[in-house]
Design a protein around this motif. Structure first.
Motif, PDB file in Angstrom:
ATOM      1  N   VAL A   1      24.338 -27.164  -8.700  1.00  0.00           N
ATOM      2  CA  VAL A   1      24.272 -25.762  -8.260  1.00  0.00           C
ATOM      3  C   VAL A   1      24.191 -25.713  -6.738  1.00  0.00           C
ATOM      4  O   VAL A   1      24.931 -24.962  -6.077  1.00  0.00           O
ATOM      5  CB  VAL A   1      23.062 -25.050  -8.904  1.00  0.00           C
ATOM      6  N   GLU A   2      23.340 -26.544  -6.176  1.00  0.00           N
ATOM      7  CA  GLU A   2      23.240 -26.582  -4.711  1.00  0.00           C
ATOM      8  C   GLU A   2      24.563 -27.028  -4.090  1.00  0.00           C
ATOM      9  O   GLU A   2      24.974 -26.507  -3.051  1.00  0.00           O
ATOM     10  CB  GLU A   2      22.109 -27.527  -4.293  1.00  0.00           C
ATOM     11  N   GLY A   3      25.205 -27.980  -4.744  1.00  0.00           N
ATOM     12  CA  GLY A   3      26.505 -28.434  -4.251  1.00  0.00           C
ATOM     13  C   GLY A   3      27.522 -27.302  -4.220  1.00  0.00           C
ATOM     14  O   GLY A   3      28.307 -27.181  -3.283  1.00  0.00           O
ATOM     15  N   GLN A   4      27.478 -26.459  -5.239  1.00  0.00           N
ATOM     16  CA  GLN A   4      28.373 -25.290  -5.257  1.00  0.00           C
ATOM     17  C   GLN A   4      28.062 -24.361  -4.096  1.00  0.00           C
ATOM     18  O   GLN A   4      28.964 -23.851  -3.427  1.00  0.00           O
ATOM     19  CB  GLN A   4      28.228 -24.527  -6.579  1.00  0.00           C
ATOM     20  N   LEU A   5      26.789 -24.115  -3.860  1.00  0.00           N
ATOM     21  CA  LEU A   5      26.403 -23.213  -2.775  1.00  0.00           C
ATOM     22  C   LEU A   5      26.832 -23.799  -1.422  1.00  0.00           C
ATOM     23  O   LEU A   5      27.424 -23.115  -0.587  1.00  0.00           O
ATOM     24  CB  LEU A   5      24.884 -22.971  -2.787  1.00  0.00           C
ATOM     25  N   GLN A   6      26.552 -25.085  -1.256  1.00  0.00           N
ATOM     26  CA  GLN A   6      26.890 -25.722   0.021  1.00  0.00           C
ATOM     27  C   GLN A   6      28.398 -25.762   0.243  1.00  0.00           C
ATOM     28  O   GLN A   6      28.870 -25.515   1.353  1.00  0.00           O
ATOM     29  CB  GLN A   6      26.302 -27.136   0.055  1.00  0.00           C
ATOM     30  N   GLY A   7      29.138 -26.044  -0.822  1.00  0.00           N
ATOM     31  CA  GLY A   7      30.596 -26.096  -0.703  1.00  0.00           C
ATOM     32  C   GLY A   7      31.178 -24.737  -0.356  1.00  0.00           C
ATOM     33  O   GLY A   7      32.065 -24.627   0.490  1.00  0.00           O
TER      34      GLY A   7
END
Lengths: 752, 254
Positions: free
Chosen positions: A639-645
């Protein structure tokens, strides 16, 4: 919510595709090969706009090594006058003309023929031998050029307001009466904005390997966001029935929406069919940049009226989006999402779909929504400034909540937008001191999210482990999320659950990976399938114990009697029951197919700090916090990876990314050197604050998370720049030459 | 090789010259200078125990060619022969006063670095000639150099303007200075008036502004996808001041 004490949901488990990707073992489409494979290449139009008078392929066909040549004649035609033939959101009339130009070439890079030969070099040579007689036509790329009087018309049959036009359609969302609303306003701010087309920027270019056997049985290995989409589009464009096409999804090197349509597969299929040989096609980066994606460039005007206390009374947005060569820009996202975070009594939101001589746009992460939010969230920032209000307070005062009717239709159920604003306001970032030439901006964003068709098969192996097969290419961590959920439900270690992605002939229909739908939808079908399996396991244990199935519970990976009253039995584990399966009723497995409903929209609020090098006009993002209501974070790292991306892509869109055209109407920067996506060192560590307001309509509370995080970014950056410089930029990107010129302008005026 | 891989050139014959010792050696000359083989990679140069201490500006410029991975193969020789006006190592080598040794069928000759490029993608090397090495002069005490470039990103980018400054200070007074300027003309340039403006000064604001003005005046840039004429000219002046400040700090640190 059937999961209360979570062991795996919410854990940062090891991702199932990790080892393969880190060691280079993962098989992407271009890694695939077959004995006898030959290479396909596309001949593309050099002109932005030209009538194709004739194509002569004789010389190419005569070149030794050439095995097949195809042109538009080989592609199934969907005549324009017969009306729309929709596949999802794509009209096959445009799709058949996009994969291969028919009467006209509409952008530089538009395919006009394709060749398959024994080597790539021969195929390229053969392309040069194809003689195309073009009647070069005047062209228009920018929105203003496409809309002005006397503009060259791409599709002569189209009329808008009774006249031939490049406006292919208009869409509106309406609530109340803005004329009435604006009369009530104490303050009205109206501004116009422009954004440039930007590419999805997936690292892996489009690629496929396709074999057509003598009996017509077709196998496709390709990189896409949906093997079923690939199968259906290829079938419709080649005439091969879907039952004869097995589309195998390769591991995917990024999509971001850009791989939700086909470019190569129909051509490679026809070349393979004609030649009798497997055909491989791999785009170059230049082809990707010239002929695929990107998302629209835009022009928007947004007008917002408010009372002195900050209550917004009316809002009007007009969004013109470039569709490229064929209709279909994402006006729905711009129109529907822009004002959705706010409870405004009077709204008119209009979108205009504008064709021009550039590649047909493809979906890009919350298509249209970031474009609309950029305009709306910048105007809100100006409104807050004018009212001397904190920008988060202004948003809180007008925030949509449960019961708010959105202009695009729905009445919101329990949503988490206010929670994102509160979390942003209370985040240490929001109170951190700023240095010289630094500034802070905030912005919010909304995306619809989607549900739709998903299928899953869950099988218990003979040794008592689990294989889950779903039908969606995993571009955002769906395999890891599914493993967590299935392990949670079965009460076993997540490592005992293997999640794979089936091909079109081995798993039931599953709509493509898009709309932030995959974990939402596939966890629904996997949950139902797993529940069926648990019911079976309880029945098997009940039969062995000779008690009622109702007297058996499933807990910690084993069947237990519900209470001592039911009898005293040693628990039967998944492995025990798997072992006994042959004598107790056979294999254990279940499949579920659903058209899932109940996907709820997602909201995010972002805080951005920038620092400006005023001598060189360079803007650097120095701190960034993305707050988002994620429903339930099944796998927080993903989920954090999605936000960061999403944030990384938005920063690129805001600061440097743009398609630059030369005087001949061709893209002048078709590569990553001059098409400047951010690199790692351009970005700070992007902080994430996950707000979890579970989706009541989903068994685990899942909401889509992948697209929302791109929506607020450009406005957050622009608002931060304004805060740093006291100067607002109304067009993107805020690239160094542009910023430098704007900063120098007042000095020059003062000198005059 | 890069051009061949991207299909721009199709050579009939490729000769690997990296096995010739002189091409890949770094030697300190008797007078205290350096001779760097044309094929010495950026990584090898940065691992040399002394080179980066004496020529930190040249080293940082060479280390900007391509990415980390590319540094394993990229060389100042390749960068110069590529003929790009935006090559990073070229302005730094010009500022350093480096001279190249060229070997051809009719013998050896030496050329100043600034005389090698002939225009975008072209050099003054004759047919059959190869670049063998760079010779950097001995360094008097109180010398320092630096290279800065303007790129919209922070890495993996091509210079919109690149500038190398090499100078020598004695008792706070600049006794020697050379300025190399890249990406603002068809070739990288030696901007002699900029060096002259610094010599004899204490690098005060007036001298720096004069040098910056000289850099701006030397620019003959084009408007393109990487920057406008106005932006490049302005940036050349800004970077001169910043680069000179770093070089001066390094010179003072000797």
């Amino acid at each position: 919510m059937n999961v209360v004490n979570n062991k795996w949901i919410g854990q940062r488990t090891i991702r199932p595709d990790g080892v393969d990707k880190v060691t280079g073992r993962a098989a992407f489409a271009a890694d695939t090969t077959m004995p006898g494979t030959i290479w396909g290449k596309v001949l593309r139009s050099p002109h932005p706009h030209a009538r194709i008078k004739s194509i002569n392929t004789a010389k190419a066909e005569a070149l030794p090594g050439v095995k097949a040549v195809v042109t538009a004649r080989d592609i199934v035609d969907f005549p324009i006058e017969k009306g729309a033939v929709m596949l999802g959101i794509q009209d096959m009339r445009w799709m058949c003309r996009n994969v291969m130009a028919r009467d006209k070439a509409l952008f530089p890079g538009h395919p006009v023929a394709a060749v398959a030969a024994t080597t790539e070099a021969i195929a390229a040579e053969a392309c040069k031998l194809i003689e195309v007689d073009y009647e070069v036509l005047p062209w228009a790329i920018e929105i203003d050029d496409a809309l002005k009087d006397g503009a060259p018309i791409l599709h002569e049959w189209n009329k808008f307001d009774g006249k031939p036009s490049n406006i292919m359609g208009r869409l509106e969302s309406k609530k109340g009466d803005i004329a009435v609303g604006f009369k009530d306003a104490d303050i009205i701010i109206e501004r116009s904005f422009a954004t440039r087309p930007v590419h999805q920027g997936y690292i892996e270019p489009h690629a496929c390997l396709i074999s057509v056997a003598a009996d017509g049985k077709t196998t496709i290995w390709s990189s896409s966001q949906g093997q079923f989409m690939v199968r259906a589009m290829t079938s419709m464009l080649t005439g091969i029935p879907q039952s004869d096409i097995r589309a195998i999804p390769a591991e995917i090197g990024g999509g971001f929406g850009g791989k939700t349509i086909v470019y190569l597969e129909p051509l490679a299929t026809l070349l393979a069919k004609k030649s009798g040989r497997p055909v491989k096609m791999v785009m170059t980066r230049e082809e990707v940049m010239r002929a695929t994606g990107p998302t629209s460039g835009s022009k928007s005007t947004v007008k917002i009226g408010a009372k002195k206390d900050g209550t917004i009374v009316a809002a009007h947005g007009a969004f013109y989006l470039q569709a490229g060569a064929f209709p279909g820009s994402p006006i729905r996202g711009a129109v529907g999402c822009s004002f959705a975070p706010y409870d405004i009594p009077h709204i008119l939101s209009e979108g205009f779909d504008v064709c021009s001589n550039r590649s047909k746009v493809a979906a890009y992460r919350a298509p249209g929504a970031p474009i609309g939010a950029y305009a709306v969230e910048c105007v809100l920032d100006e409104l807050a400034e004018a009212l001397k209000m904190d920008p988060l307070e202004l948003r809180l005062k007008n925030a949509a909540k449960e019961g708010t009717k959105a202009a695009h239709g729905p009445v919101f159920p329990r949503i988490g937008y206010i929670e994102t604003l509160e979390a942003a306001k209370n985040h240490p970032h929001y109170a951190a001191p700023l240095g010289k030439l630094q500034g802070r901006g905030v912005a919010s964003g909304f995306w619809f999210n989607a549900g739709g068709e998903s299928s899953a098969q869950v099988n218990i192996t003979e040794d008592g482990n689990v294989v889950v097969t779903t039908g969606h290419p995993d571009i955002g961590g769906s395999r890891a999320g599914i493993a967590n959920i299935c392990a949670e439900l079965l009460g076993i270690d997540y490592k005992r659950v293997s999640v794979i992605i089936g091909d079109t002939q081995t798993v039931g229909f599953s709509n493509l990976t898009g709309g932030s739908r995959v974990l939402f939808a596939s966890s629904m079908v996997v949950t139902q399938a797993t529940d069926k399996i648990i019911a079976t396991l309880r029945e098997r244990a009940a039969k062995i114990w000779e008690i009622d199935p109702e007297a058996v519970k499933w807990e910690d990976g084993a069947a237990h009697p519900v209470s001592p009253n039911a009898g005293e039995f040693k628990p039967l584990t998944l492995a025990d029951l798997a072992e006994k399966a042959p004598s107790q009723g056979g294999p254990i497995g279940a499949s579920v197919q659903l058209n899932t409903q109940g996907a709820e929209g997602g909201f995010g609020t972002h805080i951005c700090d920038v620092e400006v090098d005023v001598d060189l006009g360079i803007i650097r993002v120095i701190r960034y916090t993305a707050v988002q209501d994620v429903g339930r974070a099944i796998h927080p790292s993903y989920v954090e990876g999605q936000l960061q991306g999403g944030v990384a892509q938005g920063i690129g869109w805001a600061l440097n990314e743009e398609y630059i055209y030369n005087k001949d109407g061709k893209v002048d920067n078709p590569g990553f050197l001059d098409y400047r996506m951010p690199v790692c060192s351009d970005l700070p560590m992007i902080d994430c604050a996950l707000v979890e307001v579970p989706n009541p309509k989903h068994p685990q509370g899942v909401k889509g998370v992948g697209e929302v995080p791109l929506v607020p970014v450009m406005a957050a950056v622009a608002n931060a720049v304004n805060n740093a410089l006291g100067k607002r930029f109304y067009s993107l990107p805020m690239s160094p030459p542009k910023v430098s010129e704007a900063l120098d302008a007042p000095t020059q005026q003062a000198a005059e | 090789m890069v051009q061949m891989r991207s299909g721009l050139v199709r050579p009939g014959l490729i000769v690997d010259i990296k096995k010739i010792g002189e091409m890949t050696e770094i030697t300190e000359t008797a007078d205290g200078g350096f001779r760097v083989g044309a094929a010495v990679s950026g990584m090898e140069l940065s691992e040399h125990p002394r080179f980066g201490k004496v020529w930190p500006g040249v080293l940082e410029a060479v280390n900007l060619i391509g990415s980390k991975q590319v540094q394993g193969r990229a060389s100042a020789g390749g960068n110069l022969c590529n003929g790009s006006p935006a090559g990073d190592s070229v302005p730094a080598m010009i500022a350093a006063g480096a001279v190249v040794t060229v070997q051809g069928p009719s013998g050896r000759r030496e050329i100043k670095v600034e005389d090698v490029p002939a225009g975008p993608g072209r050099t003054n090397l004759k047919s059959g000639e190869i670049l063998v090495s760079f010779t950097l002069p001995p360094r008097p005490a109180g010398s320092g150099d630096a290279y800065l470039r303007m790129i919209p990103r922070t890495e993996m980018d091509i210079a919109v303007v690149g500038i190398g400054v090499s100078l020598t200070l004695k008792d706070g007074v600049c006794t020697a200075a050379r300025v190399g300027l890249g990406a603002v003309a068809p070739t990288a340039l030696l901007v002699e008036p900029a060096g002259q403006a610094l010599i004899g000064s204490r690098l005060d604001d007036a001298a720096l502004e004069a040098a910056a003005a000289a850099c701006r005046a030397a620019c003959r840039p084009i408007d393109d996808k990487r920057g406008t004429v106005a932006y490049r000219i302005k940036t050349a002046g800004v970077l001169l001041k910043r680069t000179a400040a770093i070089a001066a700090k390094r010179a003072g640190g000797h």
